[in-house]
Design a protein around this motif. Structure first.
Motif, PDB file in Angstrom:
ATOM      1  N   LYS A  86      34.917  48.786  31.197  1.00 32.64           N
ATOM      2  CA  LYS A  86      34.614  50.223  31.178  1.00 32.64           C
ATOM      3  C   LYS A  86      34.331  50.789  32.572  1.00 32.64           C
ATOM      4  O   LYS A  86      33.766  51.857  32.704  1.00 32.64           O
ATOM      5  CB  LYS A  86      33.436  50.537  30.247  1.00 32.64           C
ATOM      6  CG  LYS A  86      33.603  50.039  28.840  1.00 32.64           C
ATOM      7  CD  LYS A  86      34.648  50.821  28.114  1.00 32.64           C
ATOM      8  CE  LYS A  86      34.722  50.351  26.667  1.00 32.64           C
ATOM      9  NZ  LYS A  86      35.860  50.796  25.983  1.00 32.64           N
ATOM     10  N   THR A  87      34.709  50.058  33.614  1.00 30.83           N
ATOM     11  CA  THR A  87      34.527  50.523  34.983  1.00 30.83           C
ATOM     12  C   THR A  87      35.901  50.703  35.619  1.00 30.83           C
ATOM     13  O   THR A  87      36.744  49.813  35.554  1.00 30.83           O
ATOM     14  CB  THR A  87      33.712  49.500  35.805  1.00 30.83           C
ATOM     15  OG1 THR A  87      32.463  49.306  35.153  1.00 30.83           O
ATOM     16  CG2 THR A  87      33.480  49.976  37.222  1.00 30.83           C
ATOM     17  N   MET A  88      36.106  51.869  36.225  1.00 31.22           N
ATOM     18  CA  MET A  88      37.367  52.151  36.905  1.00 31.22           C
ATOM     19  C   MET A  88      37.273  51.653  38.354  1.00 31.22           C
ATOM     20  O   MET A  88      36.403  52.088  39.112  1.00 31.22           O
ATOM     21  CB  MET A  88      37.657  53.653  36.886  1.00 31.22           C
ATOM     22  CG  MET A  88      37.772  54.220  35.495  1.00 31.22           C
ATOM     23  SD  MET A  88      39.138  53.454  34.603  1.00 31.22           S
ATOM     24  CE  MET A  88      39.053  54.323  33.060  1.00 31.22           C
ATOM     25  N   ASN A  89      38.155  50.737  38.713  1.00 33.49           N
ATOM     26  CA  ASN A  89      38.146  50.124  40.038  1.00 33.49           C
ATOM     27  C   ASN A  89      39.399  50.536  40.799  1.00 33.49           C
ATOM     28  O   ASN A  89      40.505  50.129  40.432  1.00 33.49           O
ATOM     29  CB  ASN A  89      38.112  48.597  39.906  1.00 33.49           C
ATOM     30  CG  ASN A  89      36.907  48.128  39.115  1.00 33.49           C
ATOM     31  OD1 ASN A  89      35.811  48.102  39.635  1.00 33.49           O
ATOM     32  ND2 ASN A  89      37.111  47.778  37.852  1.00 33.49           N
ATOM     33  N   PRO A  90      39.258  51.348  41.849  1.00 32.60           N
ATOM     34  CA  PRO A  90      40.441  51.744  42.615  1.00 32.60           C
ATOM     35  C   PRO A  90      41.002  50.546  43.388  1.00 32.60           C
ATOM     36  O   PRO A  90      40.253  49.781  43.991  1.00 32.60           O
ATOM     37  CB  PRO A  90      39.916  52.824  43.562  1.00 32.60           C
ATOM     38  CG  PRO A  90      38.449  52.629  43.629  1.00 32.60           C
ATOM     39  CD  PRO A  90      38.037  51.950  42.358  1.00 32.60           C
ATOM     40  N   ILE A  91      42.305  50.386  43.330  1.00 30.34           N
ATOM     41  CA  ILE A  91      42.982  49.344  44.099  1.00 30.34           C
ATOM     42  C   ILE A  91      43.591  50.055  45.306  1.00 30.34           C
ATOM     43  O   ILE A  91      44.426  50.948  45.163  1.00 30.34           O
ATOM     44  CB  ILE A  91      44.073  48.632  43.272  1.00 30.34           C
ATOM     45  CG1 ILE A  91      43.478  48.103  41.955  1.00 30.34           C
ATOM     46  CG2 ILE A  91      44.728  47.523  44.070  1.00 30.34           C
ATOM     47  CD1 ILE A  91      42.318  47.140  42.100  1.00 30.34           C
ATOM     48  N   GLN A  92      43.136  49.660  46.483  1.00 31.07           N
ATOM     49  CA  GLN A  92      43.507  50.372  47.699  1.00 31.07           C
ATOM     50  C   GLN A  92      44.558  49.617  48.498  1.00 31.07           C
ATOM     51  O   GLN A  92      44.661  48.392  48.413  1.00 31.07           O
ATOM     52  CB  GLN A  92      42.264  50.611  48.555  1.00 31.07           C
ATOM     53  CG  GLN A  92      41.220  51.440  47.817  1.00 31.07           C
ATOM     54  CD  GLN A  92      39.915  51.557  48.587  1.00 31.07           C
ATOM     55  OE1 GLN A  92      39.622  50.762  49.461  1.00 31.07           O
ATOM     56  NE2 GLN A  92      39.145  52.576  48.239  1.00 31.07           N
ATOM     57  N   ALA A  93      45.289  50.388  49.290  1.00 29.42           N
ATOM     58  CA  ALA A  93      46.303  49.794  50.171  1.00 29.42           C
ATOM     59  C   ALA A  93      45.589  48.971  51.238  1.00 29.42           C
ATOM     60  O   ALA A  93      44.672  49.462  51.888  1.00 29.42           O
ATOM     61  CB  ALA A  93      47.142  50.886  50.810  1.00 29.42           C
ATOM     62  N   PRO A  94      46.017  47.709  51.437  1.00 29.92           N
ATOM     63  CA  PRO A  94      45.362  46.861  52.436  1.00 29.92           C
ATOM     64  C   PRO A  94      45.757  47.244  53.874  1.00 29.92           C
ATOM     65  O   PRO A  94      45.105  46.846  54.822  1.00 29.92           O
ATOM     66  CB  PRO A  94      45.849  45.453  52.083  1.00 29.92           C
ATOM     67  CG  PRO A  94      47.147  45.676  51.378  1.00 29.92           C
ATOM     68  CD  PRO A  94      47.023  46.988  50.675  1.00 29.92           C
ATOM     69  N   ARG A  95      46.838  48.027  54.005  1.00 31.70           N
ATOM     70  CA  ARG A  95      47.330  48.434  55.330  1.00 31.70           C
ATOM     71  C   ARG A  95      48.231  49.649  55.159  1.00 31.70           C
ATOM     72  O   ARG A  95      48.586  50.022  54.047  1.00 31.70           O
ATOM     73  CB  ARG A  95      48.087  47.292  55.988  1.00 31.70           C
ATOM     74  CG  ARG A  95      49.314  46.852  55.185  1.00 31.70           C
ATOM     75  CD  ARG A  95      50.129  45.796  55.917  1.00 31.70           C
ATOM     76  NE  ARG A  95      51.198  45.302  55.078  1.00 31.70           N
ATOM     77  CZ  ARG A  95      52.359  45.936  54.881  1.00 31.70           C
ATOM     78  NH1 ARG A  95      52.596  47.094  55.455  1.00 31.70           N
ATOM     79  NH2 ARG A  95      53.292  45.417  54.104  1.00 31.70           N
TER      80      ARG A  95
END
Length: 168
Positions: free
Chosen positions: A133-142
Motif C-alpha cells: 500500500k506504499t507507492m515507491n517512485p522508481i527513478q532514473a539512475p542517470r
C-alpha cells in the motif's frame, strides 16, 4: 534444611495445590518458558502454555496466492531469457528494488511518466511500484533516453525484474 518431600503439605489424592500451580504459572511468564513440570512423590504437576505462532504460519499461505496471481505475467518475464531478445537489448536495465505492482502513470487519467524515446534526467520518476500500500517512485539512475518500457501498467513485478531500458 528440611527435605521438600517431607515438608510439603499432605494433600488428598484428589486435591491440587493451587498456590503451587499459580507459582509455576508465574515462573512460566517470568522466564518465557512454555512448559514446567514438578513431581512430589506420587503427585506430578505439569503447567504449559501454548505458544501462538499462528500469525507467521497464516502469513505464509496468504503470500502464496500472490505468485499464483502473478502467473500470467510469467511468460512475459520469461521472454528476456530468449537469446534473440537479449541481443536486441542494449543499454542499462532499471530493475525493480522490490516485489509489487508497477504503475506507468500517477493515476488512470494521467499521462505515463515516460515513453520510449523520452529523454530523462537522473532522479526523474520512470514509474511507480506499489508495495504494501506504499507507492515507491522508481527513478532514473542517470541521464539518458528511454529505449523501452519492459512492463505493463498494473503488472505484478518481482525483485530484480527489469522495468525500463535506458540508453546513453
Amino acid at each position: 534444611m528440611a527435605d521438600p518431600k517431607t515438608s510439603a503439605p499432605k494433600l488428598k489424592n484428589d486435591e491440587i495445590d493451587t498456590a503451587l500451580v499459580r507459582s509455576l504459572a508465574d515462573i512460566l511468564n517470568d522466564t518465557d518458558l512454555t512448559e514446567i513440570e514438578v513431581e512430589r512423590g506420587d503427585l506430578k504437576i505439569r503447567v504449559a502454555r501454548e505458544v501462538t505462532m499462528a500469525a507467521p504460519v497464516q502469513y505464509a499461505p496468504a503470500a502464496a496466492p500472490a505468485p499464483v496471481a502473478a502467473a500470467p505475467a510469467a511468460p512475459q518475464a520469461a521472454m528476456p531469457s530468449d537469446p534473440a531478445t537479449i541481443v536486441a537489448r542494449s543499454g542499462e536495465e532499471v530493475k525493480s528494488p522490490m516485489v509489487g505492482t508497477a504503475y506507468l502513470q500517477a493515476s488512470p487519467e494521467a499521462p505515463p511518466f515516460v515513453a520510449p524515446g523520452d529523454k530523462v534526467k537522473k532522479g526523474q520518476t520512470l514509474l511507480i511500484v506499489e508495495a504494501m500500500k506504499t507507492m515507491n517512485p522508481i527513478q532514473a539512475p542517470r541521464d539518458g533516453v528511454v529505449k523501452e518500457v519492459l512492463v505493463g501498467d498494473a503488472q505484478p513485478v518481482e525483485f530484480g525484474e527489469p522495468l525500463v531500458l535506458l540508453e546513453a
